[in-house]
Each structure stands twice: as C-alpha cells, then as structure tokens.
Design a protein around this motif. Sequence first.
Motif, PDB file in Angstrom:
ATOM      1  N   CYS A  19     -18.598  17.978   2.517  1.00  0.00           N
ATOM      2  CA  CYS A  19     -19.385  17.752   1.197  1.00  0.00           C
ATOM      3  C   CYS A  19     -18.739  18.848   0.107  1.00  0.00           C
ATOM      4  O   CYS A  19     -18.797  18.672  -1.071  1.00  0.00           O
ATOM      5  CB  CYS A  19     -20.621  18.428   1.550  1.00  0.00           C
ATOM      6  N   THR A  32     -23.187  15.731  -4.631  1.00  0.00           N
ATOM      7  CA  THR A  32     -23.245  17.054  -3.985  1.00  0.00           C
ATOM      8  C   THR A  32     -22.160  18.113  -5.056  1.00  0.00           C
ATOM      9  O   THR A  32     -21.161  17.592  -5.578  1.00  0.00           O
ATOM     10  CB  THR A  32     -22.783  17.320  -2.709  1.00  0.00           C
ATOM     11  N   ARG A  34     -21.671  18.393 -10.278  1.00  0.00           N
ATOM     12  CA  ARG A  34     -22.062  17.310  -9.451  1.00  0.00           C
ATOM     13  C   ARG A  34     -22.798  16.495 -10.447  1.00  0.00           C
ATOM     14  O   ARG A  34     -22.948  16.726 -11.656  1.00  0.00           O
ATOM     15  CB  ARG A  34     -23.001  17.843  -8.416  1.00  0.00           C
TER      16      ARG A  34
END
Length: 542
Positions: free
Chosen positions: A17, A43, A87
């Motif tokens: 991530c 993310t 993000r």
Amino acid sequence: MKKARQDILLIFALVVCCLATPARGFTLSPTVEAITIPSVGGTFQPVAFENSYTNAVPVCTYNLPSAASPSAVIRIQTITATGMQIRLQQPRNSAVVTPGPVFCLIAETGVSILPDGRRIEARSAAAPNTHGRNVPLNFNNGSISSMNNVSGLFSGFTNPAVLGQVITFNDPNFSVFHANDCENRGNPPYNSGFADGICVTKHVGEDNIVRAAETLGIIVIEQGIGSYPGIAYEADLGPDNVNGVDNGIDTYSLSGSFEFAVATQSGEDGGDGGRAVFVGAGAVGGTTLGLAIDEDILNDSERNHTTEPVAYFAVRRLPIFTASKTVDRPSIAETLTLNYTISLENTGQLDQTGVVLDDTLPDGSTGTVTGPVESGTADGVFEAGETWTYTISYVVTPADIAAGTDLVNSVSVTTDQYGTEGIADETSSATTVIVPGTPSITVTKTADNDTNVPEGVTVTYTYVVANTGNQFISNVTLADAHGGSGPAPAPTNETLSLDAGVSGDSTDGIANDGIWDTLAPGDEVTFTATYVVTQNDVDTLQ
C-alpha cells in the motif's frame, strides 16, 4: 502457523500500500518543479521532490483515465522539505477510484523568478469555512463575504493565472479549492485586472456536511509564453468553454507540445461546484489539453456542468547540451599528428537520441570520429547529466607547414530533439598555430662526488638534456670531453625524466644504447656515466 501467515500477509499488504509508483520530476528553478506521478490510487503514497524546500506549496491535477472513471479528488498530507503524501478520494470519502496520472507543480512559499524573468508567487491560506450547494454557506445565499480574501498576499502581477489545491487532510471527507474575484462566484480571480483581487475557500460541491478547517495552497503565475535554456512553458486563463465530464472532453490549444500541465477551475458558474481534470489518455503531452469539469455525485448521478474557464500552466523540457573540442598541440613547427578530443555534455534534464557529429578537418575534409565513450550506461541514449567523448586525428603535411596558416578543426553536433525543436547545432573548434621552427637544447651535468676525491673512487655523472625549442629532436647522444687521465665516461642509461607536453610523444626504440631516438619539445632525457679516479688525476688535477 496460521497466525504467522496472517501476520506475513498483513505486513506484505502494508508494504504494497505504501510503495509509490516512481514520480518523474524536473526542476524549473531551485524553487519550482514539475512532477508527474504515473499512477495514484486510493491510498496515500509518498512523492519525493526534486528540490528541497522550506515551505513547499503543491498544486496538482488528476488525469481521469476516461469519462467512465468515477469522480475523484486529490488529497495531500504531510508536506515536508523533501516530499509529500498523495492519494485519490471518491467523494465523500471512498478509496474506490480508478488509479491514474497526477501532475503536480511545486513552488517555494514566496516569490520565484524564473530565469527568463517570469514571476511566480506561492502562498498558503486558511480555509476555516465550508462552501457548497447544500451547506449553510451556499453561494446562492450571498456567502462570498465569508471567503478568505487573500488579495494582500500577492503583488507584482499584471495578468495572473491562479492555481490552487487543498493541501491538508484535517477532515477525512473531501473538499476542493475554489477562488473568485471577491465579487461574484462565477468570476475568475482578478477578473478585471490584478487590482480586482482574489478570495479563496474550500468547496464541497453537492455535499451537505460542513468540513474541518483546511489549508489551501495557491500558486499565481503571470500569464504568457516563455522559455529559457532547458525549459519552455505557457501560462494562461483559458476561455469559458470547459464542460462537465458527461458533456464530453473540451480542449485548449497550446503554443507547442507540452509534457506536463496543471489546471484549476477559475470561478464557478455551475451551482453544483466542480474542479478541473484532464480526461483520457493523451490529455497531456501534445499540443492540446483535454479538459473537463468534474462533479461529485452525492446529490445526483449526473456529471454535467455548465462551461467554466480554466487556468493552466504547461511545461516541457527543452534539449540542451554543450560541445567542446580540444587539441593536444596548440602550436607546432613541423609535421606530426594532431589528436583532437570532442566532449559533449548533456546539461539539461531531457534524455536525447540520434546524436550526429559533423567534423571538418583542417584540410576541409570530413573526418571520421571514434566513439562515443559514454560516461553513463552505454546504451546509445545521451542521458541527462551524461558526457560523451569522441576522438579524431589529423596528420599535418609539409604543405600545411609551408602555408603557415592556422590549422582549425571544427565540429557541429545535433540530436533528434534539437531537430524537433528547431534548435541550431552546437559547434566548437580547436586551433593549432604554425610557428617558425626554432630547435634548441640545453645540457646540464652534475657529479655525485666532486671535491677532494681520492684515487680509486668511482664518480657518477648525470646529464640532463632538455628540448627547449619547438621542434622534435632526433638521435640525442652525448660525448663527454673529460679531462681525466683514465678512460672517458660514456653517457648511457638514457631515461625520459620529464614528459611535459603531450604524454608519450618522446620515444626511444632501444634501451640503454646511449641514443635517445626522439625528444619532444619541453621534454627532458637523463643519461648517466661513471669514471674511476686515477692517482694521476689526484696528482695533477686537485
């Protein structure tokens, strides 16, 4: 074992991530840069800056992969001297987005002057209030007065373009930058000139939830087209013709092909709020910008929007390199070989291809160079920061010496990118001056023992022959006119003791034969010889 496996999977997920697709950045100055992040998702991911900043102000634009992609806004947090986190977020607060490119302009807080004189000013401003269609501060209710009037933060502009971004993540729910001229929500900032002013706020479109206070980043650029070595750019407030995503893609024509751009909606004619986005593959990277105004779909499912003007800043890197030619002999007096070195240095930020050299030798013929030797990866790409080196030689003829004219070797160099941009070839030359021949040598003789030497002692003599003229000297030999009664010393063991000019141009075919074959100008050769003192020498010479 099952728990351990779960822990490993969790760690793997966390690592995945947080890994960012590497950004591609280049600098416009020590205080301004452009960054393209090829893929931003739902993310937060880190983005590294090219420059280091005291207080960086970023403004970014999302390239919606297609009109079918869900609406998404850019969120930024944790801005440091060397980077930030970024993000995408589907309004109101969803990570379900279509990853796509994001373009970010970064500027140091304060005034930046580009090398060609273009003024850029970056500031941050508080956005304590929340504006939007369905919140108490609805523009239809005359809420412009509750916006932050930041007119006093900026100075020195005549015709500015305004770019903006929410640059904090104090509230998990989305909000976007909005600016007008402090008079009418539909008017762009500085609508009737720089004295008209600018008011800013955060906007939540069709949402009905008031947000926590955020900070806005604002970058103001004097409109116009400009360039300087390595960079070309265009800043403008485009026409009021950019529709909603559902209305189709609209385009702005540019003055050239640009690889980077950021865009911000100026004013707000549409009651549902909106923000400028690029739409589709190739929206940025050519001679047009593919634009649309995107909306959230919190109150309805459509993304139609009335036309809006959009401010933009487009940039491309220009190819730039230097060419330098040197020769190993700045002057000569006789026939020999001249050796040239050509150095190319890519001093810009753009890789270049298709390097072509045209070398003209002193006699007017086209020479064939050897090379390149690449300082970086030997891949045939003239990479930014790389140096390429070539060599070529020319044999000086008796006719050249007789003519007495300077020997000039010139080179012109171009690349594919120079051709595309219409930039003239880089050129360089090296000159060798023909001078009258003046042969000259000096000889220095020393002894290791020269005072009160008794009979039977061996004295070692050292002879240094220096070529102090400007011509090569051949077959250097020494004969010592010695006054002793014993056999005269015979100088031999010849050794090059000073290689002052072109390295290796003094040569000796047979070692220690008492003959030095060729001694170049400026060089020195050393001989040695011995003599045994006799009793007669002691009796008659001391």
